[in-house]
Every structure is written in C-alpha cells, then in structure tokens.
Design a protein around this motif. Sequence first.
Motif, PDB file in Angstrom:
ATOM      1  N   HIS A 186      -7.839   1.941   4.936  1.00 55.14           N
ATOM      2  CA  HIS A 186      -8.313   1.053   3.699  1.00 55.14           C
ATOM      3  C   HIS A 186      -7.834  -0.541   4.030  1.00 55.14           C
ATOM      4  N   VAL A 187      -6.650  -0.484   4.054  1.00 56.78           N
ATOM      5  CA  VAL A 187      -6.013  -1.727   3.977  1.00 56.78           C
ATOM      6  C   VAL A 187      -6.188  -2.498   5.320  1.00 56.78           C
TER       7      VAL A 187
ATOM      8  N   GLU B 154      -4.152   6.515   5.132  1.00 55.28           N
ATOM      9  CA  GLU B 154      -5.019   5.656   3.965  1.00 55.28           C
ATOM     10  C   GLU B 154      -4.860   4.253   4.435  1.00 55.28           C
TER      11      GLU B 154
ATOM     12  N   ALA C 174       0.822  -1.208   0.038  1.00 58.16           N
ATOM     13  CA  ALA C 174       0.173  -0.149   0.276  1.00 58.16           C
ATOM     14  C   ALA C 174       0.751   1.161  -0.123  1.00 58.16           C
TER      15      ALA C 174
END
Lengths: 325, 251, 282
Positions: C183-184, C179, C170
Amino acid sequence: MKARRVLQPIWFSSVLLPFLNRRVKDRFVGGAFFLITILPFAILLVVIVSLILRTQPILSAHSIGELLTGQKWYPLKGQFGFFPFIAGTFWVTFMALILAVPPCLLSAIYLSEYCRPRISAVAKPLLDLLAGIPSVVYGVWGMVAIVPLVQVFSSHVNKWLGFIPLFSKNNPTGYSILSGGIVLAVMITPFIIAVTCEVLRTVPDGTRLASLALGATKWQTIKYVVLPQTRSGIFAGVVFGASRALGETMAVLMVVGNVAKVPSSIFDPAYPLPALIANNYGEMMSIPLYDAALLGAALVLLIIVLFFNLISTIALRHIIGRSKI
Amino acid sequence: MEPHIQVRDLNVYYEKIHALKDIDLEIPRHQITVIMGPSGCGKTTLLKSLNRFLELNESTRMSGNILIDGEDIYALGVDVTEVRKKAGLLAQHPFPLPMSIYDNVAYGLRIHGMCPNGRSVDAKVQHYLLEAGLWEEVKDRLHFPATGLSVGQQQRLCLARGLAIEPEILLGDEPTSALDPISAQHIENRLMDLKNEYTIILVTHILRQAKRLADYVVFMYLGKVIESGLPGEIFDNPQEERTLAYLEGQF
Amino acid sequence: MKKSQIEEGIVKGFMLLSFSLVVCSLGFILVTVIVKGLPALNLDMLIQTPKGGYYLGKEGGILNAIVGSLYLAGGATLLALVFSLPIALFLKTYSRRKWWADYVRLSLDILWGIPSIVYGAFGFTLMLALGLRASLLGGIIVLALLELPIMTRGMDEVIRRMPIDMEEAAYALGATRFETAMHVVLRQMLPGIVTAILLAFGRGIGDAASVLFTAGYTDRIPNSLLRPVASLPLAVFFQLGTPFPEVQNRAYAAALVLTVIILVVSLGSRWLSARMGRYTIK
Ligand SMILES: Nc1ncnc2c1ncn2[C@@H]1O[C@H](COP(=O)(O)OP(=O)(O)OP(=O)(O)O)[C@@H](O)[C@H]1O
Ligand SMILES: [Mg+2]
C-alpha cells in the motif's frame, strides 16, 4: 499530517482483516521475497559456471598460457591464440579513456561546481539521453561520420608524424582503433561524468566556503581542496567507465576493422574480444573446438570486465556511501 | 575616529524574501562589535555581505554600498579575493581543510603568495598558531591531518588559518556555539587579545558573552537594525521595546 | 590581472569547451542519424514486412523488426518486472539484516556490469542445453537477464529515498510488512518504479549483442514464442552489412526509427513520472 490521511484506508482494512491470517500471509510473502533475492547470486553463478564448463574442451586441448599468449587464430587448423583479441580490447579501451577522461572531468567539474543550476538541470537529461542511445546507433554514427574523418585525419598525421610508430599508418580505410576509441569515448562519457559529479558532491560545502573565505579563487579551491580529497573516487569513476568500455560490442565492432593482429598504431585495425564473439557465432558449431574457443573468449572478457567492475563498484560504495553517513 | 566599515542603505533579497532592509551602520575600528537579534533576523546575511559571500548564491540580489576604509567593496573592478583576504571569516562550525595542520595555516599564505621563501612559512605558521592559542597542543603533530583535532581545537585552527592571511577584519558567526564551554572560553580570550589589532564583528545569541566582549552593540529585528550603541546604553537602558523584550528573553 | 585569475579564466575556458564538446557529440549523433535516415524513411518502411528481393533493394519494409523489437523488449520487461519488483520491495521493507540487502545490491551491480555479449553467449549455451532454437522466447529470457539489474537497481534507488517515517507510520498503525510494501511503498514510489521500468525497456529494445545469438532473425512476424524474431538493432546491423546502397539506406532509416523509439520512451518516462508525482506526498 498529510501522510495520515493517505494511510486511513489501510488502517481500516487492517482492522477488518483477521489478525492471524495477516501474520501468516506476511510470513509467507516474506519467505517468497527472500527466495527471489537469491536470484541475482544464482544468475551470476550460473553464468560463470556454465561458461567455464563449456570452455573445458579447449582447455583440455591447449594450456591456458598457450591460449592467452598465442598470436595465431586459425580455427580450421585448430590454432586458438587469444592474445591479439585481448590486446585489441585493451587498445580500444585505452584509446577511449585517453580521449574521454579529460573532457569528462572538466565537464563534471563545470556542472557540479561552476554552472548555474538551470544549466545542470538541462544537462542531466541530455546525458541520460547520451547514455540511452543504442549501441548500433553509435555504430552507424561511427561508420558514417567518424571513420571518414579518421581516414582523412590519419593521412595528414601520417605525413607529419608518421615516423612515430604510434602514428604510423598501414591501413587506408579509417576503420581503426582511433575510430573505435572515439565512438567508445562518447559512449562512456555520461557514465564518467555522472560518477564524478556524485563524487564531487561528497565534499561538504563548508569546506569549499572555508577556502573561499580565505580569498582563494574557485579554481584554487577545486585544485587544492576538492580534487585532492576526491582523487580516489574520481579514479574509481574512470575505472568504472573502463569496465563499460571493455564489454561494448556492436558499436566497436562496426568501426574498428576486425583484423586479428596485435596492433601497434592507433590507425591500425583491431579485433576486440566482443567483436570476435559476435562475428563468429554463426559458424561456431561447424568447426571442432570453435564453440569452446568462442565461449572461452566470452569467459576471458567476463573475467576482465568483472575485475574492473568489482574494483570500481566496491570503491565507489565505500567512497560515496561513507560520506553520506 | 573614522569608522572602519560603513554600510549604507543596504537591501538584500533572497528570491522574494527581503532579508535586510535599509541597513545603515558604522562599525568602529579595532573594537568588538556584537550583532544580536532573534533567529532569522538577518545577522548571517549581514556578515556575508561584508565578505561578498552573498554572490555565491544565484538567487540573491542586493543594493546599497559597503565601504571598508572608505572604499566600496562592491565597486566595479574590485577583486573579490582581495575583499575576502581583508575580511576573514570564523564560521559557526569549524571546517578544517582536508590537509595537515601545518598546511591549513600555510594554505592562505601560499594562495596569496605571501611567503616567497620557504623558511618564513614555518615561522609564520608557528606565530599564528601561537596567536590562536593552539601551538602548545599541536607542535608535535603539525603534519598530521587536521581532521584529527577536537572540535574546539579545529575552531582555533580555523582562527589561526584566518589570521595567517593578515586580515584587518574578523567576522565571527556564532563561532563558539558548537563548542564546549572551555573551548568557547579559549576563543573568547583570543578575541579579547586580538581586538587591539583587528576590527572584530561577532554574531552571538549568548547574552552574557555579548556583555563580556562587546565594545559596540547592534540589535537587529526582522531584517532591520533597530538600535545600535555602546553596551552600557543598550544593555542597561534600551530605547526600543523590542530590544528590551529580546534582552529579557521574550523571543 | 593576477596570476590566479588568469589561471581561473583559462581553466574555465577549457571546461566550457569540454562541456560543449559533450553536448555537440550528442547533437552530432542525432543529426547524423536524422540526415541519413530521414530521406530513406517512408510509410512503406513502417507498415510492410520484407517482400521477395528486399535485401537486393526491392519492395518491403521493416515492420517485422519493429514489431519484433516491441515483442522482445516488452516480453523481457514483463519478465524482469516479475522478479525485480519483489526484490526491490524486499530490500526496503523486509531486510532487517542490512548486510544481506547490501550483498544483494552488490550482486545486482555486478550483473549490471556484465557485457551484453556475454549474456548473449551464455543464453546461447543455455538454449543449447534446453534444446531451444533461436526464438522469441530465447530472446526474451536473455533480454530479461540484461534488464533485471537495471530495473531492480533503478527501483531500489527511488524506494530507498522514501522517507522512513512514512513506513514507520504504517507499521505503527498496525500494518504488516506486506501491507506496508503493497500500500504505502508501492503507491508512493509508483512514478519512480515506472521510470525504472521504462529505462529497462529502453535498454532492452536497443541491445543487439544479446539477441544476436538468441532471437535469430526472420522476415515474418512471429506467431509463437518458439519462432525466431527480427529486431531493430539487428535490422540496422544486417542491412548495413549488405553491399547495396538502397539497403544500406534502409539501415539508416531503421536506426532513425530505433532512435525515435528511445527518445519517445525516455521523454515519456519523464512526462509520466512528473504527472504521477502529483499524487504522492512530497
Ligand atoms: N540561502 C537562502 N535562501 C533563501 N533565504 C534565505 C537564505 N539564507 C537566509 N535566508 C532567509 O533570510 C533571512 C535571514 O537569514 P539569516 O541566516 O541571515 O538569519 P540569522 O539572523 O543569521 O539567523 P540565525 O540566528 O538563525 O542564524 C531568513 O528569513 C532566512 O530564511
Ligand atoms: Mg545565522
């Protein structure tokens, strides 16, 4: 390769977002997150400091030594001796350890060294369940099932072994250290088993195979190779179990009798510190110094528990952490 | 001469994987038998079947017979620990037991009650450390933890430990692959010395080592024994294409 | 037979015995609670609040305690979540200085070890200082303190197990740490996070010692955060303390209800994490 596909949307969104904006946001969130991580330290500090502050009134009226070794607890007369309660706490915890440790260690060895994977896969949720049962439910079980059993058992033991002070009986009810110890023993079982299994796992399989290849039996391998190497970790696990037992409140309170006297037999009632606090919170504001005394009891309990907890936590980090590297 | 070990119609499965297929093999006494073959062909599995290590894994199934001195080691009522005492193992990575150098060697003696009186333990420990070529290096620190030794020394300690239980067979599963060239040379020399008294089965990926040591060669491929015979025949004049391909480094 | 084999057999026998003893204790507890609780349980118990004379054995139920417990544990879990999720994410994605993360973990482990009665006593002094009475709010705050380390360490354990290269992937794609975290890490670890939340909820709903001082007890379902609130563990405890057998029987029924809730939560978390596990990369 699969990871790529999931990450695609992020990639797009990060290209679409203006660069600077993202960096600032990242910084800001990072700072906020960092501040929140101070919270655990802050809670710890505030708990300890506020208990110390609230204990001040009684510390200025009595010396610490007097409080810790005093045998008399008469709040109305202003006598606050913690000793019977500290003794009761340790008696019950010690009883629980004596009952719990041998079967826990044997079960842990069985689960991690002997049994089929299928059995240990079933055992784990069962142990989790045991750990999840609320302490009042343990208390109900203790009152309904254990106390009557102990009552019968104690009269038999007393008949044959009554001459030994540890087994002498001057309490016909069954609400006793033994009852509290049994209930606590079951409560700490899942913790001790889990930690012991984890510690046993730190011994590499190759070491076990090396011993087996020499024609040792499985038990010889465990006895001479695995256990000597994991002794300190297992000990830390037991100390961890003790730290859980020391602070347990409701279940013990419901079966241990709650008599403020230093016990001398396993059939005597006891009055551990947590029970003292829980039982008397109602009237503590109405008697002078009583609230300070009870919060003092909480402080003493906290110090004892932290001592055991800190030793075992640090040791286990070191032991389980080290061999994971 | 009567073969020391006979493998008859051996099949081994891990769950669905058919790891050994219809193995028939005769292993000569007091010689070095080298087993070769590409990775995953079942060499380790074959060694594990000889000291009954396969049964440590729940999911394995096997059929067939393995006879040592004409006796089936998988027969009912055979004591596993006796089988393992007869067939010592030298693993790929040395795993010293978590105790002193001395106790590592004495461990097997104590387990099997081979030294009723204490004095002979000292003598035996010295004897086997000498035999493994380690004595000179460790005689002053016998009671220090074995984990303090170098990897090469640890492997020789494992050899001494294995010899101390007086096995008839030595199983070596790439015993030199984790070692530096000099330590590997040490182990090779030991094995050459020992072959007069022990039946040695050696798995190796190193062709030159095989050529140096082998009295008898077994070539395996995908769970089958493709070819076996004297080193002269196999190395210089293989009958099978796959053996030739392997010897030429095509796998 | 050889001596070593005989010894092996004996020890193995003791191991089996010990393990069955542990399993039997669990069975013994569950059977006791069911046998005692089931006869006393009826629909009225579940859908009525205590009526006049309830504590003498007359009409009513424990709806006040059931709803109260759900309020308390639900509120505490939400409150704890607000803090524990950032901490757990910080430990994984932001802490370039590993020693700080280690200290945070140690402090959480220590907090986990503090007995709930001490949290209760502390909460009581805190409320005195703030001028609060025993109330839903007080109970929620103290239970949140109790749940915070359990939830955070639970999340931390699963987040820590996340393969590092996915995170690096990522970063490599240009994502910032925030982020990446959102997200991950979050998406991947959702099953583990839900498990940790439910574990904390289970601990919260079952704890009596901490709400004893801080939440009070009442026959009514509270309509404000500042009102006292009943809870199931205390319903068990107080009703057992009365001299009337009818009321004691209701304590057993309440214990059964509490046990069932715990069972449902723990089975539910297993089911959920197994279900959600299908949408993450293994
Ligand atoms: N414990 C196990 N469970 C499942 N399959 C296994 C197991 N051990 C080995 N196998 C499989 O059995 C086959 C033979 O494995 P084995 O380890 O015997 O090969 P090998 O010849 O020793 O290979 P290498 O040279 O890499 O050591 C392989 O396909 C392997 O994947
Ligand atoms: Mg191999």
